[in-house]
Design a protein around this motif. Structure first.
Motif, short mmCIF file in Angstrom:
data_model
loop_
_atom_site.label_atom_id
_atom_site.label_comp_id
_atom_site.label_asym_id
_atom_site.label_seq_id
_atom_site.Cartn_x
_atom_site.Cartn_y
_atom_site.Cartn_z
N UNK A 194 1.01 -1.23 -0.09
CA UNK A 194 -0.12 -0.18 -0.19
C UNK A 194 0.71 1.49 0.16
N UNK A 195 0.70 2.04 -1.13
CA UNK A 195 1.48 3.40 -0.83
C UNK A 195 1.93 3.72 0.58
N UNK A 196 2.74 4.52 0.54
CA UNK A 196 2.83 5.12 2.09
C UNK A 196 1.90 6.77 1.70
N UNK A 197 1.68 6.99 0.92
CA UNK A 197 0.63 8.61 1.22
C UNK A 197 -0.39 7.86 1.47
N UNK A 198 -0.85 6.60 1.55
CA UNK A 198 -2.89 6.80 1.84
C UNK A 198 -2.79 6.19 3.30
N UNK A 199 -4.17 7.30 3.86
CA UNK A 199 -4.56 7.25 4.51
C UNK A 199 -5.02 5.97 5.60
N UNK A 200 -5.07 5.76 6.72
CA UNK A 200 -5.39 4.92 7.77
C UNK A 200 -6.88 3.51 7.08
N UNK A 201 -7.51 4.32 6.69
CA UNK A 201 -8.85 3.97 6.43
C UNK A 201 -8.51 3.01 5.07
N UNK A 202 -7.75 3.75 4.17
CA UNK A 202 -7.21 3.44 3.22
C UNK A 202 -6.23 1.84 2.96
N UNK A 203 -5.84 1.78 4.35
CA UNK A 203 -4.96 0.64 4.92
C UNK A 203 -5.55 0.05 5.37
N UNK A 204 -6.92 -0.01 6.34
CA UNK A 204 -8.51 -1.53 7.14
C UNK A 204 -8.68 -1.91 6.14
N UNK A 205 -9.12 -0.98 4.87
CA UNK A 205 -9.72 -1.17 3.80
C UNK A 205 -9.30 -2.67 2.84
N UNK A 206 -8.09 -2.11 2.45
CA UNK A 206 -7.42 -2.86 1.75
C UNK A 206 -6.94 -4.43 2.86
N UNK A 207 -6.51 -4.11 3.73
CA UNK A 207 -6.17 -5.70 4.72
C UNK A 207 -7.67 -6.29 4.54
N UNK A 208 -8.32 -5.80 5.37
CA UNK A 208 -9.48 -6.69 4.44
C UNK A 208 -10.09 -7.18 3.96
N UNK A 209 -10.16 -6.51 2.73
CA UNK A 209 -10.58 -6.92 1.46
C UNK A 209 -9.47 -8.69 1.06
N UNK A 210 -8.25 -8.22 1.53
CA UNK A 210 -7.11 -8.88 1.24
C UNK A 210 -7.13 -10.32 2.02
N UNK A 211 -8.06 -9.92 3.13
CA UNK A 211 -7.98 -11.15 4.22
C UNK A 211 -6.73 -11.40 4.88
#
Ligand code: PRX
Length: 698
Positions: free
Chosen positions: A188-205
């Motif tokens: 995940x690009x380091x310029x993304x905000x916390x919500x972008x991290x959680x959304x992607x981590x959740x989708x990827x299990x």
């Protein structure tokens, strides 16, 4: 089409012949003439099996494949039956063939000052920057140790590990370590905000995150770990537990936050570990896992026309074959030839995956990684890096080139750029003016420019000049890569005559193509494979969502996206992503986001917003500039700084058709008509008249 105004009006007739290899310091071109390119390309699409079988011999296999391709559109299986490992191909095989001590990665940190200290403007900048060189052997040891550490934390073959790191060598180590043990990475690009991290981590299990305490950017510290902590909390509230977070100490800017205790339990079960602790305990013997050709190598999330990002899935063999071939041919990579390749993209984007890391390491050419911004500490940092390290091939984005133009010619002029042999661009259409500036001030009228058109989904370049073969025209990405059967067609799948704008499609499978949208078969089909098909056989063709034309010489001119995504400074952003962020603010009733032309960014975001009157009254607020700023900041906080709208405009209602669809075309016209980017009037837009006028057009 966001860049329609730039590209469709072009009447570009300048032609730049490919230079002679020897004039640039290359021993030879991999493809040396247009006739050779044509013959190779023709063969590659007519006899794909034998063509790709030859390319596959540049990859090292643990077990041989028995079929080049199984194709049941839109599902491709490449090099069926083969077994291999991506880390082995980038690292171990070079050690085994006697090149272990050669440099694989040259890294330069942003602060120009004492090691890992926080830069103090004015003083620390005077000193030498931090530079590290990692050999293939260093990478072998470090990926083995981290691989074992990840296994000890329970990571197994097939798991997805989320990586959110700055541009430090450990980011490359983390990705390769995952590949080594058969885990997929999702960077995940380091310029993304916390919500972008959680959304992607959740989708990827994903259950494990690798991050860093911080990263340096323009002399500031980006609080990566704090963002991960917030994401972990958000995930916890959703019942998605992150088991482990591994934290690299990079900036050491603050004491570990109170919420961070190495190895301690947090949030019920999340454990945080220092990278150096877990790695120091791990053995450096870690065999490379034998993966099937079609095992997942990585996920990379990209924006689409719905609010939710798509996890683009790439698999092992096809991606590697394609990344090594495109890197080799487009950039004329040759090992042992004194080359140093620098792609300035962040590894958090596909460009960094394929051309900072995999494609370059596969070819055994050293790759340069730079941690920071082009203007830290001064506007000449990139040219300073090229001159000091003697970079031979340089690859960047049009938005960066336009920024350099604005900063002034004196910055590159003050540096010795004579080491450069080839320069490249990627990410969006390049306007001829920027192309010419790049040619003159960076390429010094010697270096060929490769304008490479491709996507996260394509894995590597799909239309690009091969530098020794194809004459270039400013603004055109020229001709298809070997193996790519590209065309401009209409909705019915008929090929269009020269210079007629249409839809960019690829008619045959290629090894680097995406294999799916993670966990969403329907989106895979509907986004890429449902709009265009072969009118004779009905077989689906790949549609890139770009509008383009082909000129009388068969050269491609990409006009831009025709879906609801915007290219802001070369970064893809979904309009719905930004709209969802806006409506998550309590003041906002409805929002519509469109792109508007921007001199440097290509497109910028313009948001039309209707407010909730009750909220304004209850909070004693006005629809004023302060509220516009607050809403723009809210988007940056939800998605990341790159999504911050340049302009927020209040409207009493959004213009809609009778059936209730927002009239985006009208909004784009309104946004494009704005003379000044920072408009401070706080009056409401009244769309009622225009909507009525236009209602029937939509
Ligand atoms: O619109 C095209 C544009 O970038 C889109 C892909 O974005 P992304 O997946 O983020 O990958 C960017 C890096 C490969 C494409 O659909 N694009 C990319 N390169 C070019 C380009 N448009 C014109 N010319 C290019 N060279």
């Amino acid at each position: 089409m966001s860049n329609e105004s730039i590209s469709s009006t072009l009447q570009e007739h300048r032609l730049f012949a490919p230079p002679r290899a020897a004039d640039l310091g290359f021993s030879a071109w991999h493809v040396a003439s247009m006739a050779e390119y044509r013959a190779l390309h023709e063969r590659s699409v007519r006899e794909p099996d034998s063509f790709w079988a030859e390319e596959a011999s540049n990859v090292s296999w643990f077990g041989p494949w028995d079929r080049v391709l199984e194709w049941r559109a839109p599902d491709a299986k490449w090099f069926v039956g083969g077994r291999l490992n991506a880390c082995y191909n980038c690292v171990d095989r070079h050690v085994q063939s006697g090149h272990g001590d050669e440099t694989a990665i040259v890294w330069e940190g942003e602060p120009m000052g004492p090691k890992t200290s926080h830069p103090v403007p004015g003083s620390a900048y005077a000193a030498e920057p931090e530079i590290r060189r990692l050999s293939y052997r260093d990478l072998q040891i470090q990926t083995s140790k981290l691989g074992n550490a990840l296994k000890a934390l329970g990571v197994k073959k097939g798991d997805v590990v989320t990586i959110y790191m700055p541009m430090v060598p450990e980011l490359a180590v983390a990705m390769l370590a995952c590949a080594r043990i058969g885990a997929a990475h999702s960077v995940i690009f380091g310029g993304f905000a916390p919500h972008a991290i959680s959304e992607r981590a959740q989708d990827a299990h994903s259950r494990v995150i690798i991050t860093s305490d911080g990263g340096f950017r323009r002399g500031e510290v980006v609080p990566l770990q704090t963002n991960v902590e917030e994401a972990v909390d958000q995930l916890n509230n959703l019942g998605h537990i992150i088991n482990h977070v591994v934290v690299l100490k990079r900036t050491a800017h603050v004491l570990p936050s109170q919420r961070f205790v190495s190895g301690a339990m947090r949030n019920g079960s999340t454990r945080f570990h220092w990278w150096h602790d877990v790695v120091s305990r791990a053995s450096d013997a870690c065999p490379c896992e034998a993966m099937e050709s079609e095992d997942m190598l990585f996920l990379l999330y990209t924006s689409g026309s719905t609010g939710k990002p798509k996890g683009i899935l790439h698999t092992t063999a096809g991606y590697l074959v394609y990344a090594q071939m495109t890197a080799r041919l487009t950039f004329n990579l040759i090992p042992d030839a004194g080359q140093l390749f620098w792609c300035s993209a962040d590894i958090g984007w596909i460009t960094g995956h394929s051309y900072v890391l995999y494609g370059v390491l596969m070819n055994r050419v050293p790759t340069l990684m730079f941690e920071g911004a082009p203007n830290a500490p001064r506007n000449d940092r990139f040219w300073d890096i090229i001159a000091r390290h003697r970079v031979t091939q340089f690859y960047t984005a049009p938005t960066a080139i336009r920024t350099f133009m604005k900063w002034g010619d004196e910055h590159p002029a003050g540096h010795d750029l004579s080491s450069l042999r080839l320069i490249g661009t990627v990410g969006e259409p390049i306007n001829p003016e920027a192309w010419m500036w790049y040619h003159k001030h960076i390429g010094r009228e010697r270096c060929p420019i490769v304008d490479t058109y491709w996507q996260t989904e394509t894995g590597g370049h799909v239309v690009t000049p091969l530098p020794g073969a194809v004459a270039t025209k400013p603004g055109s990405c020229t001709v298809p890569m070997l193996g790519i059967d590209a065309a401009i067609v209409n909705e019915g799948g008929e090929e269009l005559p020269a210079n007629k704008g249409g839809l960019f499609c690829i008619k045959k499978p290629w090894p680097g193509m995406l294999r799916g949208v993670y966990g969403n078969r329907e989106r895979f089909i509907s986004n890429y494979w449902s709009r265009l098909k072969d009118p004779r056989t009905g077989e689906p063709w790949y549609f890139s969502a770009d509008g383009a034309r082909r000129d009388e010489d068969g050269y491609f001119w990409v006009q831009g996206r025709i879906d609801d995504v915007i290219k802001v400074s070369g970064h893809l952003l979904g309009t719905m992503e930004v709209e969802s962020a806006l409506v998550s603010h309590p003041a906002v009733a409805e929002a519509a986001v469109v792109g508007m032309p921007h001199e440097i960014k290509g497109s910028a975001i313009c948001a039309f917003v209707t407010l909730r009157p009750a909220w304004l009254i209850n909070n004693k607020r006005e629809p004023d500039d302060a509220l516009k700023k607050e809403l723009a900041a809210h988007v940056a906080g939800e998605v990341g700084a790159l999504a911050r709208p340049d302009q927020v405009r209040f409207a009493d209602g959004l213009p809609k058709t009778r059936s209730g669809k927002i009239m985006r075309r009208l909004l784009r016209d309104v946004a494009a008509g704005v003379e000044k980017i920072t408009q401070d009037t706080s009056t409401l837009e009244d769309f009622s008249v225009i909507s009525k006028l236009r209602a029937d057009e939509e």
